[in-house]
Write a protein that holds these residues in place. Structure first.
Motif, PDB file in Angstrom:
ATOM      1  N   ASP A  89       0.852  -1.185   0.000  1.00 44.68           N
ATOM      2  CA  ASP A  89       0.000   0.000   0.000  1.00 44.68           C
ATOM      3  C   ASP A  89       0.888   1.234   0.000  1.00 44.68           C
ATOM      4  OD1 ASP A  89      -2.264  -1.502  -0.056  1.00 44.68           O
ATOM      5  OD2 ASP A  89      -2.846  -1.135   2.024  1.00 44.68           O
ATOM      6  N   ARG A  99      -2.529   0.554  -4.323  1.00 43.76           N
ATOM      7  CA  ARG A  99      -2.254  -0.809  -3.849  1.00 43.76           C
ATOM      8  C   ARG A  99      -1.790  -1.609  -5.058  1.00 43.76           C
ATOM      9  NH1 ARG A  99      -6.231  -4.182  -0.028  1.00 43.76           N
ATOM     10  NH2 ARG A  99      -4.900  -3.125   1.530  1.00 43.76           N
ATOM     11  N   PHE A 323      -4.968   0.256   3.297  1.00 47.45           N
ATOM     12  CA  PHE A 323      -6.347   0.348   2.851  1.00 47.45           C
ATOM     13  C   PHE A 323      -7.131  -0.875   3.331  1.00 47.45           C
ATOM     14  CE2 PHE A 323      -3.611   2.627  -0.148  1.00 47.45           C
ATOM     15  CZ  PHE A 323      -4.067   3.907   0.117  1.00 47.45           C
ATOM     16  N   SER A 324      -8.433  -0.883   3.121  1.00 50.69           N
ATOM     17  CA  SER A 324      -9.268  -1.958   3.635  1.00 50.69           C
ATOM     18  C   SER A 324      -8.901  -3.284   2.971  1.00 50.69           C
ATOM     19  CB  SER A 324     -10.745  -1.642   3.388  1.00 50.69           C
ATOM     20  OG  SER A 324     -11.012  -1.582   2.001  1.00 50.69           O
ATOM     21  N   ARG A 325      -9.225  -4.350   3.649  1.00 52.09           N
ATOM     22  CA  ARG A 325      -8.874  -5.680   3.191  1.00 52.09           C
ATOM     23  C   ARG A 325      -9.426  -5.964   1.798  1.00 52.09           C
ATOM     24  NH1 ARG A 325      -7.504  -9.601   6.432  1.00 52.09           N
ATOM     25  NH2 ARG A 325      -8.550  -8.556   8.175  1.00 52.09           N
ATOM     26  N   ASP A 326     -10.629  -5.477   1.504  1.00 55.69           N
ATOM     27  CA  ASP A 326     -11.264  -5.803   0.230  1.00 55.69           C
ATOM     28  C   ASP A 326     -10.931  -4.814  -0.885  1.00 55.69           C
ATOM     29  OD1 ASP A 326     -12.649  -3.649   1.220  1.00 55.69           O
ATOM     30  OD2 ASP A 326     -14.644  -4.541   1.054  1.00 55.69           O
ATOM     31  N   THR A 327     -10.001  -3.877  -0.630  1.00 49.51           N
ATOM     32  CA  THR A 327      -9.589  -2.957  -1.678  1.00 49.51           C
ATOM     33  C   THR A 327      -8.759  -3.696  -2.723  1.00 49.51           C
ATOM     34  OG1 THR A 327      -9.567  -1.061  -0.173  1.00 49.51           O
ATOM     35  CG2 THR A 327      -8.279  -0.846  -2.192  1.00 49.51           C
ATOM     36  N   ARG A 329      -6.398  -3.721  -6.406  1.00 48.94           N
ATOM     37  CA  ARG A 329      -5.242  -2.951  -6.869  1.00 48.94           C
ATOM     38  C   ARG A 329      -5.717  -1.689  -7.577  1.00 48.94           C
ATOM     39  NH1 ARG A 329      -2.398  -6.241 -10.881  1.00 48.94           N
ATOM     40  NH2 ARG A 329      -4.388  -7.297 -11.147  1.00 48.94           N
ATOM     41  N   ASN A 332      -3.982   6.033  -7.653  1.00 48.68           N
ATOM     42  CA  ASN A 332      -4.636   7.337  -7.704  1.00 48.68           C
ATOM     43  C   ASN A 332      -3.569   8.414  -7.740  1.00 48.68           C
ATOM     44  OD1 ASN A 332      -5.802   9.899  -6.446  1.00 48.68           O
ATOM     45  ND2 ASN A 332      -7.651   8.711  -6.816  1.00 48.68           N
ATOM     46  N   THR A 337      -7.956   7.954 -10.860  1.00 47.68           N
ATOM     47  CA  THR A 337      -7.717   6.570 -10.474  1.00 47.68           C
ATOM     48  C   THR A 337      -7.623   5.684 -11.694  1.00 47.68           C
ATOM     49  OG1 THR A 337      -8.898   6.852  -8.369  1.00 47.68           O
ATOM     50  CG2 THR A 337      -8.643   4.606  -9.182  1.00 47.68           C
ATOM     51  N   ALA A 345      -7.896  -7.829  -7.153  1.00 51.10           N
ATOM     52  CA  ALA A 345      -6.711  -7.904  -6.307  1.00 51.10           C
ATOM     53  C   ALA A 345      -5.857  -9.083  -6.687  1.00 51.10           C
ATOM     54  CB  ALA A 345      -7.114  -7.986  -4.845  1.00 51.10           C
TER      55      ALA A 345
END
Length: 345
Positions: A89, A99, A323-327, A329, A332, A337, A345
């Motif tokens: 990250d 990510r 960042f959150s687990r479910d973010t 790749r 930005n 973005t 991911a």
């Protein structure tokens, strides 16, 4: 008897910096067998602020509960982060974020100054989180040391690869060109942006019985090979017709093609070799920690500028951002973005 093409050799260790040649400043192989993370993507242990223990299965580096490198400054060169496994990250003083990992590569031109963080979220709670990557520092010439910071992401789905006809050798072309396949473009002010500078960064993966002959480099270029994975058996890997043990490197004469052979047996794991090549920057190099300039006065100015401006300041709430687990790749930059082709991911 033919003259040896090898001009230097030495041993490697993890996570110690490799011996590199101009125009490269630094290279390190991070190989960490991180365990499953908790609900906050943290490791089971707490870091001590400078955990580089070579005897541990994994290291926290400068991280506390999440391994990695919280915010820190750079000026005067580029970082080139090439991943094989694991996620990173990224956040920086320009407000950029991303990510990436599992084969992606990030060019970041520090130029006149940037602060960034690179942290390794342990997203898997039910299985290990292995991480393997190279971080490479490439110098900038004096005329480019104060250019605006920039970055570009190379998603692994788009990075060109060359595969030998028998399928036993795959070369990931992170920089440069091989067999008509050219790497994705670096930042425009990169030393690697001009083909005349002969910058090549290859990740060579070989199966038992694999061979490849790489063409000669330009006269005057520097070229080194780093054997980071493979069997420890002597003679398993041959470079320029000489044995090169696992976790060692050789520098070679640039004017001749280089034969690489993996004399492996069926039970051997694959061999992995990093190649760094480039035309040297014929200028003085003065380095102090995260700043690389051409004179002592420029180093002093870099420290002064960082103290007074923080290279734009740190716009994030935490020094070590994840960042959150479910973010998935993403990258930005300037509030724009971009996603990898698969947007996953």
């Amino acid at each position: 008897m033919a003259l040896s093409l090898i001009t230097n050799r030495g041993k490697l260790s993890v996570p110690a910096p490799f011996e590199v040649q101009n125009p490269f400043l630094f290279c390190v192989y991070h190989k960490d067998l991180y365990p499953a993370g908790n609900e906050r993507m943290e490791a089971p242990k707490r870091g001590n602020g400078a955990d580089f223990n070579p005897n541990a299965p994994y290291r926290m580096y400068h991280g506390d509960r999440i391994p990695g490198f919280p915010q820190h400054p750079h000026r005067g060169f580029e970082t080139f982060t090439c991943t094989m496994e694991g996620l990173i990250d990224h956040t920086d003083s320009l407000g950029c974020s991303g990510r990436y990992g599992n084969g992606d590569a990030q060019w970041m031109t520090a130029g006149r100054g940037i602060v960034h963080g690179e942290n390794f979220p342990l997203i898997n709670m039910d299985k290990p989180n292995p991480a393997r990557l190279f971080q490479i520092w490439l110098n900038l010439p004096k005329k480019s040391k104060m250019v605006p910071p920039a970055q570009v992401m190379h998603w692994h789905e788009e990075i060109p690869k060359h595969t030998s006809p028998d399928g036993k050798v795959t070369v990931t072309i992170w920089a440069g060109e091989l067999e008509g396949k050219r790497a994705l473009s670096p930042n425009p002010n990169s030393w690697a942006a001009d083909p005349e500078n002969d910058v090549h960064v290859f990740h060579i993966r070989m199966q038992p019985g694999g061979t490849i002959t790489l063409p000669a480099a330009r006269s005057g270029s520097n070229r080194s090979f780093y054997v980071v994975e493979g069997p420890s058996r002597r003679g398993a890997v041959m470079i320029a017709e000489e044995p090169v043990p696992m976790m060692s490197f050789v520098s070679v004469s640039p004017e001749e093609p280089i034969l690489i052979e993996f004399n492996g047996v069926e039970t051997d794991s694959s061999v992995e070799i990093l190649m760094l090549q480039g035309k040297p920057i014929d200028e003085p190099v003065v380095q102090y920690g995260p700043f690389v300039m051409s004179t002592e006065a420029e180093i002093r100015q870099a420290f002064s500028d960082y103290r007074s401006t923080q290279f734009g300041g740190w716009p994030w709430e935490e020094d070590a951002v994840v960042f959150s687990r479910d973010t998935g790749r993403f990258l930005n930059v300037s509030k724009q973005t971009t996603l990898p082709p698969t947007a996953s991911a």
